[in-house]
Motif scaffolding. Structure first.
Motif, PDB file in Angstrom:
ATOM      1  N   SER A  83     -60.097  22.808  33.672  1.00 51.39           N
ATOM      2  CA  SER A  83     -59.147  22.081  33.226  1.00 51.39           C
ATOM      3  C   SER A  83     -60.584  20.818  32.965  1.00 51.39           C
ATOM      4  O   SER A  83     -61.040  20.175  33.875  1.00 51.39           O
ATOM      5  N   THR A  86     -59.111  17.820  35.427  1.00 52.16           N
ATOM      6  CA  THR A  86     -59.370  17.794  36.901  1.00 52.16           C
ATOM      7  C   THR A  86     -60.385  18.356  37.211  1.00 52.16           C
ATOM      8  O   THR A  86     -61.012  18.325  38.402  1.00 52.16           O
ATOM      9  N   SER A  89     -59.684  24.843  38.332  1.00 50.91           N
ATOM     10  CA  SER A  89     -59.345  25.868  37.528  1.00 50.91           C
ATOM     11  C   SER A  89     -58.510  27.018  38.227  1.00 50.91           C
ATOM     12  O   SER A  89     -58.641  27.051  39.555  1.00 50.91           O
TER      13      SER A  89
ATOM     14  N   ARG B  26     -51.901  25.929  42.026  1.00 50.31           N
ATOM     15  CA  ARG B  26     -51.881  24.747  41.226  1.00 50.31           C
ATOM     16  C   ARG B  26     -52.301  23.629  41.777  1.00 50.31           C
ATOM     17  O   ARG B  26     -53.136  22.704  41.327  1.00 50.31           O
ATOM     18  N   ALA B  27     -51.772  23.354  43.131  1.00 47.96           N
ATOM     19  CA  ALA B  27     -52.203  22.035  43.684  1.00 47.96           C
ATOM     20  C   ALA B  27     -53.662  21.747  43.920  1.00 47.96           C
ATOM     21  O   ALA B  27     -54.353  20.791  43.775  1.00 47.96           O
ATOM     22  N   ARG B  29     -56.236  23.539  42.157  1.00 47.43           N
ATOM     23  CA  ARG B  29     -56.761  23.296  40.902  1.00 47.43           C
ATOM     24  C   ARG B  29     -56.678  21.835  40.500  1.00 47.43           C
ATOM     25  O   ARG B  29     -57.821  21.432  39.951  1.00 47.43           O
ATOM     26  N   ASP B  30     -55.495  21.279  40.699  1.00 47.74           N
ATOM     27  CA  ASP B  30     -55.351  19.886  40.306  1.00 47.74           C
ATOM     28  C   ASP B  30     -56.206  19.079  41.096  1.00 47.74           C
ATOM     29  O   ASP B  30     -56.509  17.907  40.397  1.00 47.74           O
ATOM     30  N   GLN B 119     -50.589  17.830  49.532  1.00 51.73           N
ATOM     31  CA  GLN B 119     -51.736  16.909  49.593  1.00 51.73           C
ATOM     32  C   GLN B 119     -52.457  17.012  50.984  1.00 51.73           C
ATOM     33  O   GLN B 119     -53.754  16.992  51.198  1.00 51.73           O
TER      34      GLN B 119
END
Ligand code: GTP
Ligand code: MG
Lengths: 311, 132
Positions: A83, A86, A89, B26-27, B29-30, B119
């Motif tokens: 990404s 951010t 990936s 996903r968290a 990755r973000d 988090q």
């Protein structure tokens, strides 16, 4: 150089660590490649590209299993996009290759593009060299997928395998010129689905229309999910290498790949030099602001920046 | 650290749900990490092989089926056998309170139960890496 010895002994942890080091531009890893480069070039490097979800990973899994039956040692590099926002990936290609994880003769590595735009990551070529030194007979590279960009794969692989799926139909006409030109071998995967032979015929027709080719790439039908057509496809991939070995073609291809790689490395180095120098003095920020406010034009800005690093 | 943290997200055991694991993936990755997602029904051997080849900094596993007392420590021990003691190993899923001390003693660094905020997991990883 403990890592070097372990790599040459086929130690997977050493191989994995060195690939990370190459990804992070580590000096020790680069000097190891410098030292051992003359021993590379033995592996047949195969690039796999095609539309997202076309079955690149599943097909790689099957091709590699077939090579394992022949006792070949195989490396796989699977690239997924990072990404740009951010820097993170999700690398999901391993899901389709889990059976291979435990095979001592297979090494699988997932890579994020980390901001690189050509369809691979900046470090993919370095990783290929590590796997070559590690002793792989074949190295597969799965790109992020056609359409995103296919520049890198042609410059990295000896053989590009282009994967298509049925139902592209009239869309084949719309496929960008570049896509058809880079494939050395074509595979219509998912041939269990309706329309596969029609798609294969259409691809063949398009390839035959291309008069520039002294070799018309074969178009194979496969069903990766059912392990059908894999041996035949593998034979065509090997056949392409045989073709390259005639008339000095392999050397010529590798020479043009080397040229592209060298230019790339120079570009990177120069860019990072510029950015490092200018960032530290905030010059780039200042100049960009001036350009935005129309107090300077971008061409003069470029001249100023290049002067700052004494180019 | 000026490189992305690499995390193996794995689902050992036989349960067929990976929604939780995907939310975590996903968290992470973000949060700027490279997440290697290995999918459902992984054996401890497969997870360890993936962690070695991917040179992972972290192994994050999730189990709903109740086999955690067996599978989590197995992964820890297999990693030790490989001499890979610089990898942070985390567990999550439906884990009874009573099992947590034993798992930690076995070498699972932290256990996250379904209520944990993503988090919290991100921060824990960033603060507890075993290599730079
Ligand atoms: N019907 C059918 N489905 C297939 C075949 N090969 C792969 N698939 C399915 O296609 C989907 C995508 O397969 P992948 O191997 O992940 O495709 P990919 O091109 O690597 O995907 P990305 O890496 O995400 O671009 C999966 O659900 C596979 O099971 C096939 O021969 N026939
Ligand atoms: Mg894939």
């Amino acid at each position: 150089m403990e890592l070097e010895k372990r790599l040459l002994d086929g130690d997977k942890r050493a191989c994995a660590r060195l690939i990370s080091m190459v990804e992070n531009n580590n000096k020790e890893a680069i000097s190891l490649i410098k030292k051992l480069y003359k021993h590379t070039g033995n592996a047949h490097v195969i690039g796999i590209t095609g539309p997202p979800g076309g079955g690149k990973s599943t097909l790689t899994d099957k091709l590699v299993k077939s090579l394992r039956d022949e006792g070949k040692k195989v490396g796989i590099i699977a690239v997924d996009p990072t990404s740009p926002f951010t820097g993170g990936s999700i690398l999901g290609d391993r899901i389709r290759m889990n059976d291979l994880s435990l095979d001592p003769g297979v090494f699988i590595r997932s890579m994020g593009t980390r901001g690189h735009l050509g369809g691979l990551s900046k470090a993919t070529q370095g990783a290929v060299k590590i796997l070559d030194i590690y002793g792989c007979d074949y190295i597969f590279i799965e790109t992020v997928g056609v359409g995103q960009s296919e520049v890198d794969i042609v410059r990295t692989a000896d053989t590009v395998l282009m994967i298509m799926v049925p139902g592209l139909g009239d869309d084949i006409q719309a496929i960008k010129a570049g896509t058809m030109e880079i494939g050395d071998v074509f595979a219509v995967n998912k041939s269990d689905l309706f329309g596969a032979s029609k798609t294969a015929r259409e691809i063949k027709t398009m390839l035959e229309m291309n008069h520039n080719m002294d070799r018309i790439p074969p178009v194979m039908q496969v069903t990766a999910l059912k392990n059908e057509g894999i041996k035949e496809l593998l034979n065509e991939i090997k056949g392409h290498m045989e073709y390259l070995k005639e008339n000095d073609r392999l050397n010529k291809r590798r020479e043009s790949n080397a040229r592209a790689e060298i230019i790339n490395l120079i570009e990177e180095e120069i860019l990072s030099l510029i950015l490092r120098k200018n960032e530290s003095v905030g010059v780039l920020d200042d100049i960009s602001q001036k350009v935005a406010l129309r107090n300077m034009d971008p061409y003069t800005a470029k001249d100023e920046i290049l002067r700052a690093i004494d180019l | 650290m000026d490189r992305p943290i690499r995390v193996i997200v794995a689902k050992p055991g036989l349960d067929g749900h990976d929604r939780g694991a995907k939310v975590i993936a996903r968290a992470l990755r973000d949060a700027g990490m490279e997440v290697i997602y290995t999918g459902l029904r992984q054996t401890p051997e497969q997870i360890v092989a993936a962690a070695i080849q991917e040179d992972a900094d972290v192994i994050a596993m999730s189990i709903l089926s109740g086999a955690h007392n067996h599978l989590f420590p197995k992964v820890v021990n297999l990693m030790k056998d490989q001499g890979a003691d610089d990898v942070l190993i985390l567990g999550g899923g439906v884990i009874p309170e009573d099992d947590i001390p034993g798992l930690k003693e076995a070498g699972v660094e932290e256990i996250f139960t379904p209520g944990s905020a993503t988090q919290t997991i991100v921060d824990f990883i960033k603060n507890n890496l075993k290599r730079d």
